[in-house]
Scaffold this motif. Structure first.
Motif, PDB file in Angstrom:
ATOM      1  N   LYS A 145      17.244 -10.026  15.337  1.00  0.00           N
ATOM      2  CA  LYS A 145      15.878  -9.570  15.185  1.00  0.00           C
ATOM      3  C   LYS A 145      15.889  -8.092  14.839  1.00  0.00           C
ATOM      4  O   LYS A 145      16.699  -7.331  15.358  1.00  0.00           O
ATOM      5  N   ALA A 146      14.975  -7.693  13.933  1.00  0.00           N
ATOM      6  CA  ALA A 146      14.911  -6.288  13.523  1.00  0.00           C
ATOM      7  C   ALA A 146      13.461  -5.855  13.436  1.00  0.00           C
ATOM      8  O   ALA A 146      12.626  -6.576  12.881  1.00  0.00           O
ATOM      9  N   GLU A 147      13.166  -4.665  13.973  1.00  0.00           N
ATOM     10  CA  GLU A 147      11.826  -4.106  13.917  1.00  0.00           C
ATOM     11  C   GLU A 147      11.914  -2.637  13.536  1.00  0.00           C
ATOM     12  O   GLU A 147      12.754  -1.898  14.048  1.00  0.00           O
ATOM     13  N   SER A 148      11.049  -2.220  12.604  1.00  0.00           N
ATOM     14  CA  SER A 148      10.960  -0.802  12.243  1.00  0.00           C
ATOM     15  C   SER A 148       9.509  -0.477  11.943  1.00  0.00           C
ATOM     16  O   SER A 148       8.859  -1.187  11.173  1.00  0.00           O
ATOM     17  N   LYS A 149       9.013   0.597  12.550  1.00  0.00           N
ATOM     18  CA  LYS A 149       7.612   0.949  12.329  1.00  0.00           C
ATOM     19  C   LYS A 149       7.382   1.499  10.927  1.00  0.00           C
ATOM     20  O   LYS A 149       6.448   1.116  10.248  1.00  0.00           O
ATOM     21  N   GLU A 150       8.232   2.440  10.503  1.00  0.00           N
ATOM     22  CA  GLU A 150       7.994   3.123   9.237  1.00  0.00           C
ATOM     23  C   GLU A 150       9.121   2.932   8.234  1.00  0.00           C
ATOM     24  O   GLU A 150       8.984   3.299   7.077  1.00  0.00           O
ATOM     25  N   GLY A 151      10.245   2.361   8.656  1.00  0.00           N
ATOM     26  CA  GLY A 151      11.372   2.193   7.759  1.00  0.00           C
ATOM     27  C   GLY A 151      11.540   0.751   7.321  1.00  0.00           C
ATOM     28  O   GLY A 151      10.600  -0.042   7.320  1.00  0.00           O
ATOM     29  N   THR A 152      12.773   0.395   6.951  1.00  0.00           N
ATOM     30  CA  THR A 152      13.107  -0.943   6.486  1.00  0.00           C
ATOM     31  C   THR A 152      13.711  -1.764   7.613  1.00  0.00           C
ATOM     32  O   THR A 152      14.621  -1.301   8.301  1.00  0.00           O
ATOM     33  N   ALA A 153      13.209  -2.970   7.772  1.00  0.00           N
ATOM     34  CA  ALA A 153      13.760  -3.900   8.757  1.00  0.00           C
ATOM     35  C   ALA A 153      14.379  -5.074   8.015  1.00  0.00           C
ATOM     36  O   ALA A 153      13.755  -5.643   7.119  1.00  0.00           O
ATOM     37  N   SER A 154      15.612  -5.427   8.376  1.00  0.00           N
ATOM     38  CA  SER A 154      16.267  -6.546   7.705  1.00  0.00           C
ATOM     39  C   SER A 154      17.079  -7.351   8.698  1.00  0.00           C
ATOM     40  O   SER A 154      17.704  -6.807   9.604  1.00  0.00           O
ATOM     41  N   SER A 195       9.946  -7.301  10.529  1.00  0.00           N
ATOM     42  CA  SER A 195       8.595  -6.745  10.535  1.00  0.00           C
ATOM     43  C   SER A 195       8.652  -5.238  10.438  1.00  0.00           C
ATOM     44  O   SER A 195       9.590  -4.592  10.911  1.00  0.00           O
ATOM     45  N   SER A 196       7.618  -4.678   9.796  1.00  0.00           N
ATOM     46  CA  SER A 196       7.492  -3.228   9.682  1.00  0.00           C
ATOM     47  C   SER A 196       6.008  -2.892   9.555  1.00  0.00           C
ATOM     48  O   SER A 196       5.229  -3.699   9.032  1.00  0.00           O
ATOM     49  N   GLU A 197       5.648  -1.709  10.008  1.00  0.00           N
ATOM     50  CA  GLU A 197       4.240  -1.320   9.898  1.00  0.00           C
ATOM     51  C   GLU A 197       3.927  -0.718   8.536  1.00  0.00           C
ATOM     52  O   GLU A 197       2.958  -1.094   7.885  1.00  0.00           O
ATOM     53  N   THR A 198       4.769   0.248   8.097  1.00  0.00           N
ATOM     54  CA  THR A 198       4.500   0.893   6.811  1.00  0.00           C
ATOM     55  C   THR A 198       5.662   0.775   5.840  1.00  0.00           C
ATOM     56  O   THR A 198       5.527   1.131   4.667  1.00  0.00           O
ATOM     57  N   GLY A 199       6.807   0.266   6.292  1.00  0.00           N
ATOM     58  CA  GLY A 199       7.975   0.168   5.430  1.00  0.00           C
ATOM     59  C   GLY A 199       8.137  -1.210   4.827  1.00  0.00           C
ATOM     60  O   GLY A 199       7.180  -1.984   4.688  1.00  0.00           O
ATOM     61  N   THR A 200       9.376  -1.530   4.480  1.00  0.00           N
ATOM     62  CA  THR A 200       9.708  -2.802   3.848  1.00  0.00           C
ATOM     63  C   THR A 200      10.294  -3.765   4.867  1.00  0.00           C
ATOM     64  O   THR A 200      11.147  -3.387   5.665  1.00  0.00           O
ATOM     65  N   ALA A 201       9.849  -5.006   4.810  1.00  0.00           N
ATOM     66  CA  ALA A 201      10.390  -6.054   5.673  1.00  0.00           C
ATOM     67  C   ALA A 201      11.028  -7.125   4.796  1.00  0.00           C
ATOM     68  O   ALA A 201      10.360  -7.689   3.925  1.00  0.00           O
TER      69      ALA A 201
END
Length: 929
Positions: A145-154, A195-201
């Motif tokens: 599982k990967a989570e990032s608010k402003e960056g890239t999650a993969s 998932s990401s808030e402002t970045g790339t998912a």
């Protein structure tokens, strides 16, 4: 002992019976070695167990947690590897393992790897959760599982393995999920989640497999191969797979899912295979919540295959409230083995001979704005398809592509519905469907009725090429839609909104047969733009005079708006049909009040078949270049090799010789053949001197190779072809020079050649419309060649000699029966008769350098490539290309003598103008011992 750290093994060992073991954690600034946590033989753990964790920006790698045996219970989380960071670049969590076996229970979450970041990259890669033998996870299991608010999650290449009896009571999220017999999930199954808030998912290349036969639902909620969400950035799910085999699910199934509120969503190349039971099935799904006009939801090239059961089937689905929703290149395949959308007890797979879609099948569905909403999204559905075959049952309608927008425009174009082989269809069929109050277009869509349809399969079906609905009639456009019919004796309810009718007359079609019968009880209206085309399958027995009924409707053909089929008036219009790649059928279309007829007027070889014979001429071209080499430079090399023996009567000289030539040549045939070739020969020559003459003879082995390109222009289109030819053979040559008579300096020469040539050719511009096979052949034949010549050498001065000559050359290429695609051809023999008259001048510049030049006129008397196409007891002549005509031959050469003692090097260039065009060159080397 309650808790023990065994540093020699770099692991945590949790032994029981243990009342409680609190915070069993290996934690360091960076875990870079294997760390193992083990709990066995029962007991309870009330806080988190981590194989490795790190707070910072580096990561955790190669940790291992094992929870094993009987009643071991973990009241918190178990994590193989964990990294949390507020920094850039963030943490990498990879190659960690969490294993739960033999009845072990995790009351909350299980993670193989978990990466979390505020502003940088969060990456979870190649982590594993393995649940075996009755083990249970109560809430959720995450392979990665990967989570990032402003960056890239993969999340990449993680997995969860659920073996027999393993249970997940909540959500299962990983990059691989395997559920086998007895595995039960009370929540969701997700192959990979980001998932990401402002970045790339990103969610890519994740896999879910569900197998085993059960009664009831294996998975209580939805199944996702890959799922990605970014609130304001980009969400992408691509190349994910879900395979459901003989199992049940009570909810939807998605190959790939991508969502965004104000960003961009894309689902590409995902695959969903359903051999079990689901409700709605989506190959790919995208949604935009509040995106602006420049934002897009794109669902592209996804595939849904159903051999099980679903209520509705979508190859691709896209929705956008304010931006553009596009579905393109998506496919639904419904075939034997499953059930879609009908009520079955506890969703168990029924014992049915049909795959059943209970409601509708959509190749692609694009929704631009919802009904009665204030949103202004645009909907586009293009290039999608629904394929229903092999015993499938579709409960209601099939849509190749559907586009819907309540406020703005909707376009459905280039979509296809294909129906074939033992299906059961009770609804309507739409190639493309567009509903846009701001404008709707349903253009260039296709409905295909396959070869194996039974007569009454579509008796209750209304067929629509396209359907368009807008706020006013002038905003709705329907045009260019096609009905393809590959069977005969078909009954349908009605046909609507088709401009093009393409009839493939199947094997067994005879005079008097009917192709399509309209039985819905209303007249059929053909559009003013109606266009008929046809193809004839191998095995169709129709000949000049045969008449076939294309369309029959006992309630009438409504021609009131048709400028072609006028009521009560027969009209004649020609229709070209094609059989295989070679035969053109000329039909006359006529009608009466209830029928449209096609009558065969004539059958001929297609003008394009001339290109096939140009492929044969490519083989002749390389053989003639081989003849030029043998009778030109080959003869000169044989003479030169035996010259050092002198001219004294009674002497004999034996020597080896060889020659090589390469070049490019165009044969002008009305169109042309380009021949890029190399030819060579090697042999042994002997010279015998007499009082009044010398005789030189030799035997040689020859070979050649050519890459050929052909071009043919016809009224029905250009044909570009490619091929190869190579040959090998043996030959004899001889020359008699008169040395002391009134005919001194005259000579006579000749040669014989024979061998085998291998010739292949193909083109993509001649295709069998029925089988899809391109025109091509691959043949081998014997060849023969003879030449005779005479000449006179005039010694104009000590330095200048003129060789005046005449030659006659014959090359023969055997004929043969062969298949071109599936068409039977009989290739005739090809004979090339060439005469050549010319002069060659040799000038000795000094004792080191000799110069040569020559000019000749050549005439080809034949060079025709002929063939017949065999059809039943009839045959048809193929248009014959020919190399017959005149050419000029010009050559230049130089020889360097005694560069080293006994060594001579030379080069020559020959140019051709006329029927033969191009250049060839040769190199010579001679060494005298």
């Amino acid at each position: 002992m309650a808790c023990k750290r065994d540093y020699s093994k770099r692991c945590v060992i949790l032994r029981t019976p243990i009342a409680r073991c609190i915070s069993a954690i290996i934690s360091s600034s960076l875990v870079v070695w294997p760390a193992i946590a083990i709990a066995d033989s029962g007991g309870e753990i009330i806080e988190t167990v981590l194989g490795g964790s790190y707070v910072g920006s580096l990561g955790t790698t190669a940790n291992h947690v094992i929870i094993d045996t009987d009643s071991t219970s973990l009241y918190a989380d178990a994590i193989g590897g964990y990294s949390i960071s507020g920094l850039t670049p963030g943490g990498l969590v990879r190659n960690n393992v969490l294993e739960v076996a033999n009845g072990g229970t995790i009351k909350e979450y299980a993670f193989g790897g978990y990466a979390k970041n505020d502003s940088g990259v969060a990456s979870s890669t190649a982590n594993i959760v393995s649940l075996k033998n009755g083990s249970t996870v109560m809430i959720a299991a995450y392979g990665g599982k990967a989570e990032s608010k402003e960056g890239t999650a993969s999340t990449t290449s993680n997995r969860v393995d659920l073996a027999s009896g393993a249970t997940v009571k909540g959500t299962t999220t990983s990059n691989r999920v395997d559920l086998v017999t007895g595995a039960i999930v009370n929540g969701w199954v997700v192959g990979g989640e980001s998932s990401s808030e402002t970045g790339t998912a990103w969610s890519k290349k994740n896999l879910v497999t569900i197998s085993g036969i059960v009664k009831g639902n294996n998975v209580k909620n939805a199944i996702y191969g890959g799922s990605s969400y970014s609130a304001e950035g980009t969400a992408n799910s691509s190349e994910n797979r879900v395979i459901i085999s003989k199992s049940g699910s009570g909810d939807h199934a998605y190959g790939g899912y991508a969502g965004s509120t104000r960003g961009v969503a894309s689902a590409t190349s995902n695959i969903l295979n359903v051999a079990g039971v689901v409700t709605k099935a989506y190959g790919g799904y995208t949604t935009l919540g509040l995106g602006e006009a420049d934002k897009t939801a794109n669902t592209i090239n996804n595939i849904l295959t159903i051999s099980g059961s679903a209520t509705d089937a979508y190859g691709g689905y896209a929705s956008s409230r304010k931006g553009t929703a596009t579905v393109s290149g998506n496919t639904v395949i419904i075939e034997h083995g499953g059930l879609v959308g009908l009520n079955t007890e506890n969703n168990a797979l029924p014992d049915s001979s049909f795959t059943i879609v209970g409601l509708n099948a959509y190749g692609g569905w694009a929704e631009g704005s919802e009904y009665n909403s204030d949103n202004y999204g645009i909907a586009i559905a293009t290039g999608n398809q629904v394929i229903v075959k092999n015993g499938a049952k579709l409960g209601h309608d099939a849509y190749g592509g559907i586009a819907y927008s309540y406020k703005t425009t909707a376009t459905a174009s280039g979509n296809t519905v294909y129906l074939d082989t033992g299906i059961n269809l009770n609804g309507s069929v739409y190639g493309g469907y567009a509903h846009g109050n701001g404008g709707a277009k349903a253009n260039n869509n296709t409905v295909i009725l396959g070869t194996n349809l039974k007569p009454d399969t579509l008796a209750n079906a209304a067929l629509f090429g396209g359907f368009a609905k807008a706020s006013s009639a002038d905003l709705a456009e329907i045009s260019g839609n096609t009905l393809e019919i590959w069977a005969k004796n078909l009954n349908v309810k009605s046909i609507n909104n088709f401009d093009n009718y393409y009839f493939i007359l199947p094997a067994g079609t005879q005079n008097g047969d009917t192709i399509l019968k309209i039985i819905g009880g209303t007249a059929t209206a053909l559009s003013p733009q109606t266009n008929f085309t046809a193809a004839v399958a191998s095995g169709a027995e129709i000949y000049p005079g045969s008449r076939v009924t294309l369309i029959n409707n006992e309630n009438g053909i409504n021609n009131s708006s048709n400028n072609l089929l006028q009521s009560g008036i027969d009209y004649d219009t020609s229709l070209k049909g094609q059989k295989g790649v070679s035969l053109d059928y000329d039909f006359i279309i006529s009608n009466d009040a209830n029928n449209v007829y096609a009558t065969v007027v004539d059958i001929n070889a297609s003008p394009k078949t001339k290109a096939v014979m140009e492929g044969r001429l490519g083989g002749l071209g390389v053989l003639n270049l081989g003849a030029d080499l043998a009778t030109g430079e080959g003869m000169r090399q044989a003479l030169g090799a035996t010259e050092p023996g002198g001219t004294a009567s009674g002497t004999t000289t034996v020597a080896p010789f060889a020659a090589v030539s390469a070049g490019k040549q165009r044969l002008v045939t009305g169109s042309h053949v380009n021949v890029n070739s190399i030819s060579g020969l090697a042999g042994v020559a002997a010279r015998k001197n007499y009082d009044t003459m010398s005789v030189t003879g030799g035997g040689f082995f020859e070979f050649g190779y050519a890459r050929n390109k052909t071009f043919n222009s016809t009224d029905s289109g250009d044909v570009n072809g490619k091929g190869n030819a190579h040959y090998y053979g043996l030959g004899l040559l001889s020359r008699l020079n008169l040395t002391d008579t009134v005919l001194k300096n005259m000579y006579f020469e000749g040669s014989v050649r024979f061998g085998r040539i291998f010739n292949d050719w193909h083109t993509n511009d001649m295709v069998d419309r029925v089988t899809g096979k391109r025109a091509e052949f691959d043949s081998s034949n014997y060849y023969y060649g003879i030449h005779m010549g005479l000449g006179y050498v005039l010694q104009a001065s000590d330095k200048l000699a003129l060789d005046m000559y005449g030659k006659l050359l014959w090359s023969h290429l055997d004929g043969k029966k062969t298949k071109v695609a599936y068409d039977q051809y009989k290739f005739a023999d090809i004979d090339s008769w060439r005469s050549r008259v010319g002069t060659r001048a040799g000038y000795t510049l000094n004792d080191k350098v000799d110069l040569y030049t020559g000019v000749a006129w050549e005439h080809e008397f034949n060079g025709d490539a002929k063939a017949k196409i065999i059809h039943s007891t009839l045959s048809y002549d193929v248009p014959s290309p020919s190399t017959r005509g005149n050419s000029a031959v010009i050559d230049f050469g130089v020889a360097f003598n005694s560069i080293k003692p006994g060594l001579t090097l030379g080069a020559e260039v020959t140019g051709y103008i006329g029927k033969r065009q191009g250049l060839s060159g040769s190199l010579q080397a001679k060494y005298e011992f």
